[in-house]
Design a protein around this motif. Structure first.
Motif, PDB file in Angstrom:
ATOM      1  N   LYS A  10     -18.103   5.806 -39.498  1.00 51.48           N
ATOM      2  CA  LYS A  10     -18.705   7.004 -40.204  1.00 51.48           C
ATOM      3  C   LYS A  10     -18.557   8.302 -39.502  1.00 51.48           C
ATOM      4  O   LYS A  10     -18.736   9.309 -40.469  1.00 51.48           O
ATOM      5  CB  LYS A  10     -19.643   6.750 -39.183  1.00 51.48           C
ATOM      6  N   VAL A  11     -17.998   8.544 -38.826  1.00 46.16           N
ATOM      7  CA  VAL A  11     -16.809  10.696 -38.941  1.00 46.16           C
ATOM      8  C   VAL A  11     -15.903  10.302 -40.015  1.00 46.16           C
ATOM      9  O   VAL A  11     -16.320  11.277 -40.557  1.00 46.16           O
ATOM     10  CB  VAL A  11     -16.373  10.966 -37.214  1.00 46.16           C
ATOM     11  N   ALA A  14     -18.227  10.658 -42.786  1.00 48.97           N
ATOM     12  CA  ALA A  14     -18.630  11.732 -43.055  1.00 48.97           C
ATOM     13  C   ALA A  14     -17.861  12.930 -43.132  1.00 48.97           C
ATOM     14  O   ALA A  14     -18.211  14.288 -44.232  1.00 48.97           O
ATOM     15  CB  ALA A  14     -19.541  12.142 -42.238  1.00 48.97           C
ATOM     16  N   PRO A 120     -22.702  16.897 -40.664  1.00 42.92           N
ATOM     17  CA  PRO A 120     -22.547  15.229 -41.175  1.00 42.92           C
ATOM     18  C   PRO A 120     -21.753  15.154 -39.785  1.00 42.92           C
ATOM     19  O   PRO A 120     -21.763  13.399 -39.496  1.00 42.92           O
ATOM     20  CB  PRO A 120     -21.701  15.907 -42.424  1.00 42.92           C
ATOM     21  N   LEU A 121     -20.633  15.711 -39.216  1.00 40.78           N
ATOM     22  CA  LEU A 121     -19.638  15.249 -37.911  1.00 40.78           C
ATOM     23  C   LEU A 121     -20.867  14.885 -37.174  1.00 40.78           C
ATOM     24  O   LEU A 121     -20.576  14.137 -36.677  1.00 40.78           O
ATOM     25  CB  LEU A 121     -18.738  16.316 -37.477  1.00 40.78           C
ATOM     26  N   ARG A 123     -24.142  14.290 -37.318  1.00 40.21           N
ATOM     27  CA  ARG A 123     -24.876  13.154 -37.236  1.00 40.21           C
ATOM     28  C   ARG A 123     -24.410  11.914 -37.192  1.00 40.21           C
ATOM     29  O   ARG A 123     -25.051  10.931 -37.003  1.00 40.21           O
ATOM     30  CB  ARG A 123     -25.044  13.600 -38.789  1.00 40.21           C
ATOM     31  N   SER A 124     -23.307  12.118 -37.292  1.00 41.69           N
ATOM     32  CA  SER A 124     -22.780  11.244 -38.008  1.00 41.69           C
ATOM     33  C   SER A 124     -22.088  10.507 -36.049  1.00 41.69           C
ATOM     34  O   SER A 124     -21.950   8.678 -35.632  1.00 41.69           O
ATOM     35  CB  SER A 124     -21.441  10.835 -38.874  1.00 41.69           C
TER      36      SER A 124
END
Length: 247
Positions: A10-11, A14, A120-121, A123-124
């Motif tokens: 995910k990271v 993102a 985004p970072l 949030r993931s």
């Protein structure tokens, strides 16, 4: 938190679009020569005066100021204040310290790209809680630290412009020896070049110039407008909408 391969994926997913766009932009100028220098300058100015302000307004207007983490805000202020004190001591008490590097170091240490990469970072990694903390940090950065930094940069630039205008008054008096210069000053022709360089511009004149530049820079007020809208929306519009749903 990253506890397994799923979270790591995910990271990476993102942050990958950001770095891909960064590498493509660098390659388009450096390797493939798709853009000229004037094109890059135009794109940078467009991003500075249009993309960045609207981007900041988008995040600030959808943020709820009434749910800010007060401890996080205090920690952010204290950490940046400590950095300012250290840089001031370095700039004034060491031979290598100077004003320009102090401002640049403060920018590099504190004013990171919180929205483009941070949202985004985190949030993931931490879901919406992490994204909210990034937006809170961005709001404090835009409302306080960015304006202070921009004020210092514009003040430094205005002082340099004042010094360059004084230097323009230096003209050669001997065509055979270009190293021989005299200084034309209306009040007194006996002023030396060193005295002109040490001259201090009027403070209120500099303040007027800097204020005009800050007011005309959309990056200075876009976040204020977004926060004002968020305050009104979360206080009245949303509460009215919820009361209508209940009734």
């Amino acid at each position: 938190m990253i506890t397994g391969w799923g979270e790591l994926y995910k990271v990476v997913a993102a942050v990958t679009p950001f770095y891909v766009a960064l590498v493509l932009g660098f390659g388009a100028v450096k390797w493939w020569h798709m853009f000229k220098t004037e094109d890059v300058d135009a794109i940078n100015r467009f991003n500075c005066y249009f993309i960045s302000p609207f981007f900041a307004f988008e995040f600030a207007s959808h943020f709820n100021p009434y749910t800010m983490n007060v401890k996080f805000v205090y920690a952010d202020i204290i950490s940046k204040a400590i950095i300012i004190v250290i840089l001031l001591i370095w700039a004034n008490c060491t031979s290598k310290g100077n004003y320009s590097w102090a401002v640049s170091c403060f920018s590099l240490c504190t004013l990171s790209s919180t929205l483009v990469l941070g949202v985004p970072l985190l949030r993931s990694m931490y879901d919406e809680m992490g994204a909210d903390l990034v937006i809170q940090s961005f709001v404090m950065q835009s409302l306080l630290w960015f304006i202070i930094l921009l004020f210092l940069l514009e003040l430094h630039r205005a002082r340099d412009d004042y010094s360059s205008k004084l230097d323009d008054k230096i003209v050669p008096i001997n065509n055979e020896d270009p190293g021989d210069f005299s200084i034309e000053v209306q009040e007194n022709d006996k002023h030396t070049h060193q005295e002109i360089n040490k001259a201090t511009p009027p403070f209120f004149a500099l303040l007027k110039i800097v204020t005009i530049k800050l007011v005309t820079n959309p990056n200075c007020f876009c976040c204020f407008i977004g926060i004002a809208w968020a305050l009104i929306a979360n206080r009245y519009i949303l509460s009215s909408f919820r009361s209508c749903l209940v009734n």
